[in-house]
Write an enzyme that holds these catalytic residues in place. Structure first.
Site: not given
Length: 1494
Positions: A34, A37-41, A149
């Protein structure tokens, strides 16, 4: 957790993602997922599998994350209590100084990826996913948890379509600014496409009237709006419902999503989505309300609770258990899904009346399954597999393509009208399937099976999964068949297990014909996908796979033909080969699209036919071809002809037909001539007459009756269809007519059917001109109409032996003879033809009588003269024209010998004229054994009856042949239906199939006949009538008097003296060694010879069975075996060969029966070279009762198939029909009597005798399968060997009709026993050996009782269980180990004294030793003396010069070691004989040697 941060520092290096995570997690970075920007997966590898790690990097001021951790703990703890969750929270989290990590299991697919993955989701699958999504939201809201979400990326899917809702956003803001899209992009836009699933009320305006906190609690209505957006995207094939700008416009009332939703065809789905995405949060319903309100509108009724509960039970099970349980309840699943369908689905023809299977029933079923082991569950469900497919067999038949069904005789006319030999293509519509078979819910079951099929461990469950997929394919649409089921089925064509490959092949050929329509991309599925995947099957190592391929190749070819035609139809409507108008206008007429398309179509069709032809050629003529593969291919030869067309059928199929006939397998030849008629109709009249009729002519002289009958039925079909021209038809009649005297009623009826059909085809005039002269000699009178089968059957003369028929065939192959015969047929007058046979019979009478040197020769000649004089009377001539002919018998016949007329008619070449080999007074009779001559007939006749035949008598006898020519007498009416016996007439006795009427006790007659392999249904009634008259149907060749035959118990039967199974009468081996074969490394226990004596097999303790060529015994000096079969480490205990075949059956020490066939091409006419090409393993049967002890052929009658009787170490006696894997019956001997060591059966199959290891002999009645008589051998010792006794014809019937058997037991002695009463008649013994017992010590005459009347209990227990044998096993006595019976009661024996002896029954003093060691200084000075003790005759071999001491085993072995004549040097274990230019004796010994003597 980051709600107060506007932006973070960009992290570029992926190696820093896991830098701060403790090493105890053992995570290895695999790839980044993915664009969040908030969480890096990121995706990582762990010891237990793949995981997803979401990383939050801390930047700037330190943030307290404990509140967010509390929320994660709450979500995880709350969902742990769910029984069948659809939610998947984060499983681990870790906070460090620089980052925070969230960890959960990795799922291969989410909803966003699945929407763009083939096979695309069907409508019912989309409904099922929407249903589960609402269930997941319901589970969350019931626990006061809101997701926050919900989007396609957070909806995770398994391969069997089970849905999980993951990545709960408890740390994301509830509200975001309306006028600042940066927050939306940072927190919610993971794909960078600005797709929005947030509810409108989650956006707020800065400075607005209502101020909200970003961390305010989430509301359930917000999740409902997001669910509506996800469901809309699901049904819109991946197209999003809202982008951010559209959602904000929709919030302002400036955008209408209903126009976008019009693309969804189901109005119920559109209505539900619009209700979910209302602007007013309060107007939206809860997830539970939507599930309840839209059941039956959007969601089928079986979704809840039935299907959902079923999936819940499947989820924790491994793949094997899922398939097993699915199979067990498949019928209930189908019934439930076919009930109460939703929407516009079409129902089944009739409603299901059985009780529906609800959720509680499903749970109870799985609960019961959990109580049992997995193996028990699998076993129970697999055993019921047939129930699944019986219910859909009718559906398969209804939906098969018209030209895919089996072509029958009735279909030939319709098929030929469909077949256009001129165009040869494009003549058949594509595959229609009725709509009432649709059940869209079956797609869900098919998806589950496809997801399991790669992980199933047990091969038989993989097979059942394929078969379940075949069942599901009946109810799903074409796209699912091609895109979903077919790839998995094709993949299993390369499975390592043969049964799985066969099931995949069958399923593939059943699924493809169901396809009605397909997209242009699948137009070339056969040449580019199917055929390449099948290319390895003709060379498959397993014969069953090749058989399966051969049996389905015709169906596959016609289905490919249908696909090709349908692809042309697609191109006709512009789907394929689209050309623009400018190109068409500039193209010449010869290159227009229609011409190009037709040329392209012809090229594709030719390529398809070439591909199928290569497959057929590989199966028929490839290196791994077998008779079974060829037989399977022949079953659908008509469909193959239809596929190839007339031209290619002539060019390709005709040239490969000789390959079928070159095979020696009789079943293959039988099937060939059964199916050849379809080829005839396709190749045309000329090809039939030039190529196929010679094959049919050759089949008429075949040894197998089924081959002859099928060839005749083929000719009959061609005649009835007027397919043969007159000239060819008359030629075939000349070839067929000798079979009118064939001994089998089955063949004769087939000949009559052909002649009647030929007569109907030729017409009445031509029939009497051409057919009547040919068949007249075979008829007692000419019927009113030759076209009448009943009339011809009623006029047939009795049959003769096969030997006579085959000699006639040899004559018909001579052109000069046939020319002479035609001149006789078409030039002679009817009167001369009527009595030509009588004159010839009289002409040969003297020669016949000269052969039979009997005391009554003069009386027999006088009797013939009386018959001749009687036959000259006009009244007798007129008798043949009468319809009701009767046998005139005087009321009081004179009892003198001159009234007895005995007709003996051996075969002579001069009697083999068609007009003369059948005398009017010679008739056949019912029989069971092979003769060496024409049948012998005798009858008692009063002179007054012969001179005055028209005079009626009260003692007239009317006899019905009951459809059996062998039961008819020429004087008797063949159409009479009952016996009319006058009270004064003696009851006729049927002895060996002949009728005897008389009162003189000295009048007896002996008749030997050819067996009838096929008899009609009336035989049983005829036999029962004879038995009521005191006549035995199983009587064999014997001389019978009224005294001797007075007791029905005496008519038990005498064994068959077949030319191939028993040596010649009077054969006396001289003991000249012809060959010494020493390939076996251990004892050779048994020898069996083939029916034609071309080879023999030997079974040994060295775990091998060797095949030896008999024809090279007298030629080759260095003689070697031709083939070797390995028994996989077990010893070969016994062996036999099935009659009239090359199949060998071997019993092994591990309890396994091996059955294999020898590929042998015998030397025939011309330059045919004898060849042994290999061994074909047919089957293996594990009896699981210890070692095989005895094994022999069993023939109850000629109608029964190949059967084998065998005994085992655990006291079992079984009869095995080799055509199946099951025993026909099983008997248990008494364990206290020991195991069954030897068996011998009667030729008629009515009784057998078993001998045990403790000396108990038992006579069994096989009609009732009970022991009739049981007696103890005089000493308690094993019964080593038994065989039948073939007494000479001179012995009275009272002796010959009893079950007489030779028994080898004790020390060097063989005894002759009457098994009916257990009495001994004769003992053959050898004196001067140690361990022998005096004759007087035994009570031979009376049978010994096995159990005392009142035994002591302790002694009885000891005797019963032989406890003393555990301490000291008794030694095996030296003695006879092998027997070979000869005609006339003579016997060959071999034993531990290394000698082979011939015992003469009629003249015991002429007995002699064939071979054996000679003692030094003694020589062969043996003589044979007769003694009598208690009424039993003893024949004892003694030395003329008495020995000082009795012979010991060491003395015998020492003499054998120095013998120069080549005798055996160890115990003789088996004896057999073969007939080549001369009769040879074969013997085997314990040291592995095989010797051949003459």
């Amino acid at each position: 957790m980051g709600n107060k941060i506007a932006r973070t520092t960009q992290v570029s290096a992926t190696e820093y993602y896991l830098h701060d995570l403790p090493s105890s997690y053992n995570l290895v970075l695999k790839e980044v997922l993915g664009r969040g920007r908030f969480l890096k997966s990121i995706q990582c590898k762990h010891d237990e599998g793949l995981v997803v790690v979401k990383v939050y990097f801390k930047r700037g001021d330190s943030i307290d994350l404990r509140e967010y951790e509390r929320r994660l703990v709450k979500i995880k703890d709350v969902f742990l209590s769910l029984e069948h969750p659809h939610v998947w929270p984060f499983q681990f989290w870790q906070e460090t100084d620089k980052a925070a990590y969230l960890v959960r299991q990795y799922f291969y697919s989410n909803l966003h990826d699945r929407l763009s993955t083939r096979p695309f989701l069907s409508l019912v699958e989309k409904k099922w996913l929407a249903f589960q999504l609402l269930l997941a939201v319901k589970q969350c809201h019931e626990k006061d948890i809101c997701h926050g979400d919900i989007k396609c990326e957070n909806v995770l899917l398994t391969s069997w379509n089970w849905l999980y809702l993951a990545d709960f956003a408890s740390f994301k803001p509830t509200y975001i600014p309306y006028d600042d899209p940066s927050d939306f992009s940072f927190f919610f836009d993971t794909r960078g496409q600005r797709l929005c699933y947030l509810a409108p009320e989650r956006f707020y305006e800065h400075g607005g009237e209502t101020q909200v906190a970003q961390d305010a609690p989430l509301k359930p209505s917000m999740d409902i709006f997001a669910v509506g957006c996800v469901i809309a995207e699901l049904f819109l094939e991946g197209q999003p419902l809202f982008e951010l700008a559209q959602l904000l416009a929709y919030r302002r009332g400036q955008h209408d999503p209903s126009q976008h939703l019009e693309k969804i065809p189901d109005p119920g789905i559109r209505k539900m989505i619009l209700h979910m995405i209302q602007l007013e949060p309060e107007a939206r319903l809860s997830a539970e309300d939507y599930l309840q309100n839209y059941v039956g509108v959007v969601f089928p009724n079986y979704f809840s609770p039935f299907l959902h509960t079923l999936y819940c039970c499947w989820n924790p099970l491994p793949s094997d258990m899922r398939v097993a349980t699915c199979q067990g309840i498949f019928q209930e699943i189908l019934k439930k899904m076919m009930e109460n369908k939703s929407g516009d689905e079409i129902g089944v023809d009739s409603p299901v009346t059985s009780n529906p299977m609800n959720a509680s029933t499903v749970q109870e079923t799985f609960a019961n399954h959990k109580l049992n082991s997995s193996k028990d569950l699998i076993r129970n469900t697999v055993n019921s597999k047939d129930e699944i497919f019986y219910s859909i067999s009718d559906a398969l038949k209804k939906n098969r393509h018209p030209f895919l069904k089996k072509i029958t005789m009735d279909d030939l006319g319709t098929l030929m009208s469909l077949y256009d030999s001129r165009s040869d293509t494009y003549g058949t519509p594509f595959l229609p399937v009725e709509g009432n078979m649709r059940c869209e819910g079956m797609v869900l079951i098919a998806s589950m099976l496809c997801s399991c099929i790669r992980n199933i461990k047990l091969p038989h469950l993989r097979r059942e999964a394929i078969l379940l997929l075949r069942s599901c394919s009946l109810y799903i649409d074409d796209d699912d068949r091609l895109q979903r089921v077919l790839p998995y089925v094709v993949a299993l064509l390369s499975d390592p297990t043969a049964i799985v490959r066969c099931a995949a092949m069958e399923t593939l050929c059943d699924i493809l014909p169901l396809v009605r329509d397909f997209p242009p991309s699948d137009a070339k599925i056969f040449p580019e996908y199917i055929f390449p995947m099948l290319s390895m099957l003709p060379e498959d190592t397993e014969e069953s796979v090749r058989i399966c391929y051969a049996s389905n190749i015709a169906k596959l070819a016609l289905t490919a033909y249908g696909f090709l035609i349908h692809s042309f139809q697609l191109s006709d409507v512009g789907v394929l080969n689209e050309l623009n108008s400018q190109q068409i206008s500039t193209t010449p007429a010869s290159e227009t699209p229609s011409h190009l398309q037709k040329a392209n179509g012809n090229a594709q069709l030719q390529q398809l036919r070439k591909t199928i032809a290569e497959v057929v050629q590989e199966l028929v003529m490839g290196p791994k071809q077998t008779p079974n593969v060829r037989r399977a291919l022949l079953q659908d030869i008509g469909e193959l002809c239809f596929f190839f067309g007339q031209r290619q059928s002539n060019d390709f199929l005709l040239p490969i037909l000789p390959a079928f006939l070159n095979d020696r397998d009789e079943q293959l030849r039988s099937v060939f001539f059964e199916k050849i008629v379809y080829v005839c109709f396709f190749v045309g009249q000329r090809s039939v007459e030039e190529y196929l009729l010679p094959y049919i002519d050759q089949a008429l002289s075949d040894q197998t009756e089924a081959v002859i009958v099928n060839a005749l039925e083929c000719l009959s079909t061609l005649c009835k269809s007027s397919f043969l021209r007159k000239r060819a038809l008359l030629q075939m009649i000349e070839c067929v007519y000798p079979l009118l005297c064939y001994p089998s009623q089955w063949v004769r009826r087939a000949v009559v059917t052909f002649i009647a059909a030929s007569s109907e085809c030729l017409g009445a005039v031509d029939s009497y001109a051409f057919i009547a002269p040919v068949i007249r000699s075979y008829l007692s009178r000419l019927p009113a109409s030759i076209a009448s089968e009943e009339g011809l059957l009623s006029c047939l003369k009795p049959p003769v032996t096969r030997e006579v028929v085959y000699r006639i065939f040899e004559k018909t192959r001579n052109p000069e003879f046939m020319a002479k015969q035609r001149k006789m047929w078409y030039s002679s007058s009817p009167q001369s033809k009527d009595w030509e046979s009588v004159d010839l019979f009289d002409k040969d009478a003297g020669e016949l009588n000269s052969v039979e040197c009997r005391a009554e020769q003069k009386q027999s000649v006088e009797g013939k003269k009386q018959i001749k004089s009687a036959s000259k009377q006009p009244e007798v001539q007129g008798k043949y024209a009468e319809k009701d002919a009767k046998l005139r018998i005087p009321r009081n016949p004179r009892p003198n010998a001159s009234n007895t007329v005995e007709l003996r008619d051996p075969v002579y070449p001069e009697k083999l004229q068609f007009s003369g080999f059948m005398a009017p007074y010679v008739s056949g009779a019912n029989s069971f054994i092979e003769p060496e001559n024409i049948p012998l007939y005798s009858f008692s006749m009063d002179k007054r009856a012969a001179t005055n035949p028209p005079v009626a008598s009260e003692s007239s006898l009317q006899m019905n042949s009951l459809g059996m020519g062998s039961l008819s007498v020429p004087w008797m009416d063949s159409m009479s239906k009952s016996f009319n016996l006058a009270s004064s007439v003696p009851v006729p006795k049927l002895i060996s199939g002949s009728f005897h009427v008389g009162t003189n006790p000295k009048q007896f007659y002996r008749v030997v006949h050819e067996p009838e392999s096929r008899e009609n249904d009336q035989i049983s009634s005829a036999i029962s009538k004879f038995q009521d008259l005191g006549v035995s149907s199983s009587s064999k060749s014997a001389s019978v008097t009224s005294e001797d035959a007075s007791s029905p118990a005496d008519l038990v039967g005498e064994p068959s003296l077949s030319r191939t199974s028993v040596p010649d009468s009077g054969w006396k081996p001289r003991g000249v060694l012809v060959a010494h074969l020493q390939e076996h490394r251990s004892a050779v226990n048994d020898i069996a010879t083939s029916s034609d004596h071309s080879f023999f097999v030997s079974a040994s303790d060295d775990s091998t069975v060797k095949v030896w060529d008999s024809r090279k015994l007298e030629k080759d000096i260095s003689f070697r075996s031709r083939l070797t079969y390995h028994l996989e480490g077990s010893r070969g205990m016994c062996t036999t060969m099935l009659r009239n075949s090359t199949q060998v059956v071997v019993g092994a020490s591990d309890g396994v029966i091996h059955m294999f066939s020898i590929d042998h091409i015998s030397r025939g006419l011309g330059n045919v070279v004898e060849k042994y090409s290999g061994i074909v393993d047919i089957k293996k049967k594990d009896v699981k009762e210890g070692a095989l002890v005895s094994l022999l052929n069993y023939t109850a009658d000629s109608l029964s198939g190949p059967m084998v009787m065998y005994s085992t170490q655990n006291c079992g006696i079984h009869l095995w029909d080799t055509r199946s894997d099951l025993d026909a019956w099983t008997l248990k001997a008494n364990p206290e009597e020991g195991y069954v060591s030897s068996l011998v059966t009667s030729p008629c199959g009515n009784w057998f005798v078993s001998g045990s290891s403790r000396g108990v002999l038992t006579l069994w009645d096989l009609r009732f399968r009970v022991p009739v008589n049981s007696w103890q051998y005089p000493i308690i010792c094993p019964i080593e060997k038994m065989c039948l006794c073939f007494l000479p014809p001179s012995v009275s019937v009272s002796t010959t009709m009893k079950p007489l058997i030779y028994v080898a037991a004790g020390c060097n002695e063989v005894s002759l026993w009457n098994a009916e009463g257990g009495s001994c008649h004769q003992v053959l013994r050898v004196a001067n050996y140690e361990n022998e017992t005096d004759v007087s010590e035994f009570q031979w005459k009376l049978p010994s009782n096995k159990v005392n009347p009142k035994p002591n209990h302790r002694q009885n227990m000891s005797s019963k269980y032989r406890i003393e044998e555990l301490n000291e096993p008794p030694p095996r006595l030296p003695g006879i180990r092998s027997l070979l019976p000869l005609p006339g009661g003579d016997l060959l024996t071999g034993g531990t004294d290394l000698k082979i002896r011939r015992w003469d029954y009629s003249s015991p003093e002429r007995s002699y030793c064939i071979c054996g060691p000679s003692l030094k200084g003694v020589g062969n000075d043996d003589f044979y003396e007769l003694k009598t003790n208690t009424g039993v005759q003893f024949v004892q071999e003694t030395k003329r010069r008495p020995l000082a001491t009795k012979l010991t085993a060491k003395a015998v072995l020492a003499a054998a070691a120095t013998d120069t004549a080549g005798c055996h040097r160890d115990s003789v274990q088996s004896l057999a004989s073969v007939k080549l230019n001369q009769r040879l004796l074969i013997s085997s010994s314990r040291d592995g040697a095989i010797k051949v003597w003459k």
